[in-house]
Design a protein around this motif. Structure first.
Motif, PDB file in Angstrom:
ATOM      1  N   THR A   1       0.673  -1.321  -0.001  1.00 21.09           N
ATOM      2  CA  THR A   1      -0.028   0.078   0.217  1.00 21.09           C
ATOM      3  C   THR A   1       0.871   1.196   0.152  1.00 21.09           C
ATOM      4  O   THR A   1       0.557   2.139   0.437  1.00 21.09           O
ATOM      5  CB  THR A   1      -0.873  -0.152   1.195  1.00 21.09           C
ATOM      6  N   ASN A   2       2.296   1.128   0.042  1.00 22.69           N
ATOM      7  CA  ASN A   2       3.253   2.139  -0.156  1.00 22.69           C
ATOM      8  C   ASN A   2       2.969   3.157   1.008  1.00 22.69           C
ATOM      9  O   ASN A   2       2.923   4.387   0.694  1.00 22.69           O
ATOM     10  CB  ASN A   2       2.827   3.142  -1.399  1.00 22.69           C
ATOM     11  N   LYS A   3       2.955   2.468   2.143  1.00 23.00           N
ATOM     12  CA  LYS A   3       3.019   3.216   3.437  1.00 23.00           C
ATOM     13  C   LYS A   3       4.265   3.305   4.195  1.00 23.00           C
ATOM     14  O   LYS A   3       4.923   2.019   3.830  1.00 23.00           O
ATOM     15  CB  LYS A   3       1.956   2.634   4.253  1.00 23.00           C
ATOM     16  N   PRO A   4       4.671   4.511   4.939  1.00 25.58           N
ATOM     17  CA  PRO A   4       6.000   4.128   5.812  1.00 25.58           C
ATOM     18  C   PRO A   4       5.988   3.257   6.494  1.00 25.58           C
ATOM     19  O   PRO A   4       4.797   2.870   7.323  1.00 25.58           O
ATOM     20  CB  PRO A   4       6.114   5.722   6.299  1.00 25.58           C
ATOM     21  N   PHE A   5       6.925   2.359   6.718  1.00 30.51           N
ATOM     22  CA  PHE A   5       7.340   1.251   7.575  1.00 30.51           C
ATOM     23  C   PHE A   5       8.467   1.711   8.444  1.00 30.51           C
ATOM     24  O   PHE A   5       9.637   1.346   7.520  1.00 30.51           O
ATOM     25  CB  PHE A   5       7.183   0.031   6.719  1.00 30.51           C
ATOM     26  N   VAL A   6       8.517   1.957   9.620  1.00 29.77           N
ATOM     27  CA  VAL A   6       9.780   2.392  10.312  1.00 29.77           C
ATOM     28  C   VAL A   6      10.236   1.520  11.296  1.00 29.77           C
ATOM     29  O   VAL A   6       9.254   1.033  12.242  1.00 29.77           O
ATOM     30  CB  VAL A   6       9.406   4.196  10.871  1.00 29.77           C
ATOM     31  N   LEU A   7      11.287   1.125  11.449  1.00 35.56           N
ATOM     32  CA  LEU A   7      11.817   0.189  12.247  1.00 35.56           C
ATOM     33  C   LEU A   7      12.994   0.839  13.173  1.00 35.56           C
ATOM     34  O   LEU A   7      13.980   1.449  12.556  1.00 35.56           O
ATOM     35  CB  LEU A   7      12.570  -1.067  11.360  1.00 35.56           C
ATOM     36  N   ASN A   8      12.866   0.590  14.485  1.00 33.53           N
ATOM     37  CA  ASN A   8      13.847   1.153  15.226  1.00 33.53           C
ATOM     38  C   ASN A   8      14.773  -0.135  15.672  1.00 33.53           C
ATOM     39  O   ASN A   8      14.004  -1.155  15.952  1.00 33.53           O
ATOM     40  CB  ASN A   8      13.352   1.616  16.565  1.00 33.53           C
ATOM     41  N   PHE A   9      15.994   0.121  15.757  1.00 34.34           N
ATOM     42  CA  PHE A   9      16.915  -0.878  16.013  1.00 34.34           C
ATOM     43  C   PHE A   9      16.727  -1.472  17.677  1.00 34.34           C
ATOM     44  O   PHE A   9      17.046  -2.449  18.227  1.00 34.34           O
ATOM     45  CB  PHE A   9      18.478  -0.688  15.785  1.00 34.34           C
ATOM     46  N   SER A  10      16.461  -0.527  18.269  1.00 31.05           N
ATOM     47  CA  SER A  10      15.937  -0.507  20.114  1.00 31.05           C
ATOM     48  C   SER A  10      17.318  -0.759  21.093  1.00 31.05           C
ATOM     49  O   SER A  10      17.291  -0.079  21.904  1.00 31.05           O
ATOM     50  CB  SER A  10      15.255  -1.555  20.014  1.00 31.05           C
ATOM     51  N   ALA A  11      18.196  -1.701  20.616  1.00 27.59           N
ATOM     52  CA  ALA A  11      19.170  -1.988  21.570  1.00 27.59           C
ATOM     53  C   ALA A  11      20.493  -2.721  20.747  1.00 27.59           C
ATOM     54  O   ALA A  11      20.003  -3.374  19.603  1.00 27.59           O
ATOM     55  CB  ALA A  11      18.857  -2.599  22.482  1.00 27.59           C
TER      56      ALA A  11
ATOM     57  N   ALA B   1      11.701   9.064  18.409  1.00 25.51           N
ATOM     58  CA  ALA B   1      10.856   8.431  17.301  1.00 25.51           C
ATOM     59  C   ALA B   1       9.427   8.680  17.576  1.00 25.51           C
ATOM     60  O   ALA B   1       9.024   8.776  16.339  1.00 25.51           O
ATOM     61  CB  ALA B   1      10.950   6.846  17.762  1.00 25.51           C
ATOM     62  N   SER B   2       8.840   9.185  18.528  1.00 24.66           N
ATOM     63  CA  SER B   2       7.565   9.777  18.465  1.00 24.66           C
ATOM     64  C   SER B   2       7.280  11.206  17.888  1.00 24.66           C
ATOM     65  O   SER B   2       6.513  10.938  16.977  1.00 24.66           O
ATOM     66  CB  SER B   2       6.935  10.042  19.739  1.00 24.66           C
ATOM     67  N   GLY B   3       8.194  11.745  17.894  1.00 26.94           N
ATOM     68  CA  GLY B   3       8.307  13.131  17.146  1.00 26.94           C
ATOM     69  C   GLY B   3       8.378  12.741  15.610  1.00 26.94           C
ATOM     70  O   GLY B   3       7.908  13.476  14.882  1.00 26.94           O
ATOM     71  N   PHE B   4       9.547  11.984  15.499  1.00 25.84           N
ATOM     72  CA  PHE B   4       9.572  11.773  14.083  1.00 25.84           C
ATOM     73  C   PHE B   4       8.437  11.066  13.495  1.00 25.84           C
ATOM     74  O   PHE B   4       8.085  11.456  12.245  1.00 25.84           O
ATOM     75  CB  PHE B   4      10.917  10.696  13.923  1.00 25.84           C
ATOM     76  N   MET B   5       7.986  10.134  14.195  1.00 25.36           N
ATOM     77  CA  MET B   5       6.528   9.273  13.443  1.00 25.36           C
ATOM     78  C   MET B   5       5.493  10.435  13.303  1.00 25.36           C
ATOM     79  O   MET B   5       4.830  10.451  12.293  1.00 25.36           O
ATOM     80  CB  MET B   5       6.117   8.161  14.209  1.00 25.36           C
ATOM     81  N   ALA B   6       5.416  11.249  14.281  1.00 23.10           N
ATOM     82  CA  ALA B   6       4.447  12.355  13.967  1.00 23.10           C
ATOM     83  C   ALA B   6       4.480  13.137  12.690  1.00 23.10           C
ATOM     84  O   ALA B   6       3.716  13.342  11.908  1.00 23.10           O
ATOM     85  CB  ALA B   6       4.174  13.139  15.271  1.00 23.10           C
ATOM     86  N   GLY B   7       5.888  13.664  12.481  1.00 22.32           N
ATOM     87  CA  GLY B   7       6.068  14.172  11.563  1.00 22.32           C
ATOM     88  C   GLY B   7       5.849  13.461  10.076  1.00 22.32           C
ATOM     89  O   GLY B   7       5.246  14.225   9.194  1.00 22.32           O
ATOM     90  N   ILE B   8       6.246  12.263  10.115  1.00 21.88           N
ATOM     91  CA  ILE B   8       6.016  11.260   8.908  1.00 21.88           C
ATOM     92  C   ILE B   8       4.502  11.373   8.615  1.00 21.88           C
ATOM     93  O   ILE B   8       4.087  11.588   7.635  1.00 21.88           O
ATOM     94  CB  ILE B   8       6.532  10.222   9.197  1.00 21.88           C
ATOM     95  N   VAL B   9       3.684  11.334   9.703  1.00 23.82           N
ATOM     96  CA  VAL B   9       2.071  11.163   9.628  1.00 23.82           C
ATOM     97  C   VAL B   9       1.704  12.386   9.260  1.00 23.82           C
ATOM     98  O   VAL B   9       0.812  12.563   8.216  1.00 23.82           O
ATOM     99  CB  VAL B   9       1.309  10.770  10.824  1.00 23.82           C
ATOM    100  N   LEU B  10       2.508  13.629   9.478  1.00 27.67           N
ATOM    101  CA  LEU B  10       1.961  14.952   9.085  1.00 27.67           C
ATOM    102  C   LEU B  10       2.457  15.460   7.836  1.00 27.67           C
ATOM    103  O   LEU B  10       2.083  16.655   7.280  1.00 27.67           O
ATOM    104  CB  LEU B  10       2.154  15.990  10.140  1.00 27.67           C
ATOM    105  N   GLY B  11       3.261  14.590   7.263  1.00 28.30           N
ATOM    106  CA  GLY B  11       3.763  14.883   5.890  1.00 28.30           C
ATOM    107  C   GLY B  11       4.792  15.872   5.986  1.00 28.30           C
ATOM    108  O   GLY B  11       5.169  16.579   4.966  1.00 28.30           O
ATOM    109  N   ASP B  12       5.441  16.057   7.038  1.00 21.89           N
ATOM    110  CA  ASP B  12       6.660  17.114   7.308  1.00 21.89           C
ATOM    111  C   ASP B  12       7.979  16.581   6.362  1.00 21.89           C
ATOM    112  O   ASP B  12       7.799  15.202   6.047  1.00 21.89           O
ATOM    113  CB  ASP B  12       7.191  16.869   8.688  1.00 21.89           C
ATOM    114  N   SER B  13       8.867  17.504   6.006  1.00 27.73           N
ATOM    115  CA  SER B  13       9.988  17.092   5.497  1.00 27.73           C
ATOM    116  C   SER B  13      10.998  16.177   6.326  1.00 27.73           C
ATOM    117  O   SER B  13      10.441  16.002   7.675  1.00 27.73           O
ATOM    118  CB  SER B  13      11.079  18.266   5.014  1.00 27.73           C
ATOM    119  N   LEU B  14      11.932  15.425   5.935  1.00 29.08           N
ATOM    120  CA  LEU B  14      12.843  14.583   6.730  1.00 29.08           C
ATOM    121  C   LEU B  14      13.264  15.253   7.903  1.00 29.08           C
ATOM    122  O   LEU B  14      13.571  15.186   8.827  1.00 29.08           O
ATOM    123  CB  LEU B  14      13.844  13.844   5.713  1.00 29.08           C
ATOM    124  N   GLN B  15      13.803  16.620   7.338  1.00 32.75           N
ATOM    125  CA  GLN B  15      14.599  17.496   8.195  1.00 32.75           C
ATOM    126  C   GLN B  15      13.812  17.884   9.512  1.00 32.75           C
ATOM    127  O   GLN B  15      14.015  17.852  10.578  1.00 32.75           O
ATOM    128  CB  GLN B  15      15.224  18.615   7.236  1.00 32.75           C
TER     129      GLN B  15
END
Ligand code: 26A
Length: 385
Positions: free
Chosen positions: A214-224, A343-357
């Motif tokens: 479905t061409n949706k962002p799929f974000v993985l955190n390495f965690s540790a 990661a929360s702030g980053f994901m919110a940005g992704i959902v809101l359509g913000d730039s990577l920066q």
């Protein structure tokens, strides 16, 4: 305002499984989470401690450890010690669940959903309440035979050493996703805690395939660091589905060593990211190479992000650096959950359509707010970005 921390009576483990009213959060019809997260729901038992205590259990001051056999591991005693300690605080945890609460802090009530497995006890009741308060839709699988997972968060100064007994979280089954597949289908983006690679890579792949189709962002955190080190094959099986990877510098270094990357300086973040992009390019369902981004946080140093170009003929990539939001050391309560808040702030940005920066900057901004709170928590009032 109500404190984000809770105290239970000392006989918490005996009293588990009594008087429980834990029921997964009921979603109002109008709510449709835009972001769906998957992870291990844990209750953090947090305490200020010292080097001596860490030494007694052979722990580093800044690490995350998984107890693989709770019947044999002597570190299970840590929980008994913490429960006896009346200074212990009981705070919602679980890395991806922290990220879900943080994303809801920005995106608002009902905009973030969370999958994970809990027991039927006071711990899960508390987690449900915390998610509800934060506006996270809990899509918990409930395991009647194991207690809710717990994490000892041992704080020394601004460092945190995490020791986890996964309990019920270890029993998440991919089939549980089917119960809420309508939510999955309506979601715009996915966030996966790498810690879940120890539980159900199948569940991660199931969401990954949907995201790819479905061409949706799929974000993985390495965690540790122990994830690339000891869960290498599991990581390999999910990395092709990731459109974005988030990790810190020690996880990057651990990856470089574990995958024996052909680079001179195993601490060169840009070089590690470039190698990951070469090894695990993102391909859509037609097999065409598409953009993929690796984001490495680096403590108080700037975050490094490398994006592969979408052209399959060349292997070029572009790289940016984003500074952190500086904070006086005296204002830091603890760094437990700093990476999750990023990661929360980053994901919110992704959902809101913000730039990577801008998405990275939102992450830095929210991490700064979170480290001024006890545990992986956020201010009780909304602060605008
Ligand atoms: C599988 N393991 C070891 C874990 C975790 C974990 N979350 C999921 N799985 N070990 C520690 N955590 C959580 O990390 C947060 C800080 O980033 C802790 O619960 C803590 O809230």
């Amino acid at each position: 305002t109500e404190s984000p921390t809770f105290r239970f009576q000392n006989n918490i483990f005996e009293s588990l499984k009594t008087n429980t009213t834990a029921k997964p959060y009921k979603m109002a019809q109008s709510q449709s989470p835009e972001l769906v997260c998957l992870g291990n729901p844990l209750l953090d038992i947090q305490v200020d401690t010292n080097a001596e205590f860490l030494a007694k259990y052979n722990l580093k001051s800044n690490d995350a450890i998984l107890i693989e056999d709770s019947s044999k591991d002597p570190r299970m005693e840590i929980f008994q010690e913490l429960i006896k300690n009346d200074k212990s605080l009981y705070i919602a945890g679980g890395a991806a669940q922290n990220t879900a609460r943080g994303a809801a802090y920005i995106l608002g009530k009902g905009k973030v959903g969370y999958f994970g497995c809990v027991g039927e006890d006071q711990f899960s009741e508390q987690l449900l309440k915390e998610n509800e308060k934060a506006g996270v839709v809990s899509m918990y699988q409930i395991d009647q035979t194991h207690g809710t997972g717990k994490c000892a968060a041992l704080i020394t100064g601004i460092d945190r050493s995490l020791v986890t007994d996964l309990g019920a979280a270890n029993h998440f089954k991919p089939e549980h996703l089917d119960k809420h597949w309508d939510v999955v289908e309506k979601a715009k983006a996915f966030y996966i805690g790498g810690f879940h690679l120890t539980v159900s890579p199948e569940a991660i792949i199931k969401l990954g395939k949907h995201a790819q189709e479905t061409n949706k962002p799929f974000v993985l955190n390495f965690s540790a660091p122990f994830i690339p080190q000891f869960f290498k094959s599991q990581l390999e099986s999910v990395l092709p589905y990731a459109t974005h990877v988030i990790a810190n510098e020690s996880e990057a270094e651990s990856f470089a060593e574990s995958f024996a990357l052909d680079i001179k300086d195993k601490t060169n973040l840009e070089a590690i990211a470039t190698e990951i992009l070469k090894l695990f390019p993102y391909k859509n369902t037609n097999g065409e190479v598409a953009n993929k981004t690796i984001i490495f946080t680096h403590g108080t140093e700037p975050t490094v992000a490398v994006t592969s170009s979408s052209s399959s003929s060349s292997s070029s990539s572009s790289s940016i650096e984003v500074p952190v939001h500086p904070l006086e050391a005296s204002k830091i309560k603890d760094t437990n959950g700093a990476g999750d808040a990023f990661a929360s702030g980053f994901m919110a940005g992704i959902v809101l359509g913000d730039s990577l920066q801008k998405s990275i900057d939102r992450g830095q901004w929210l991490a700064k707010l979170s480290i001024q709170e006890v545990g992986a928590s956020f201010p009780s009032e909304k602060i605008a970005y």
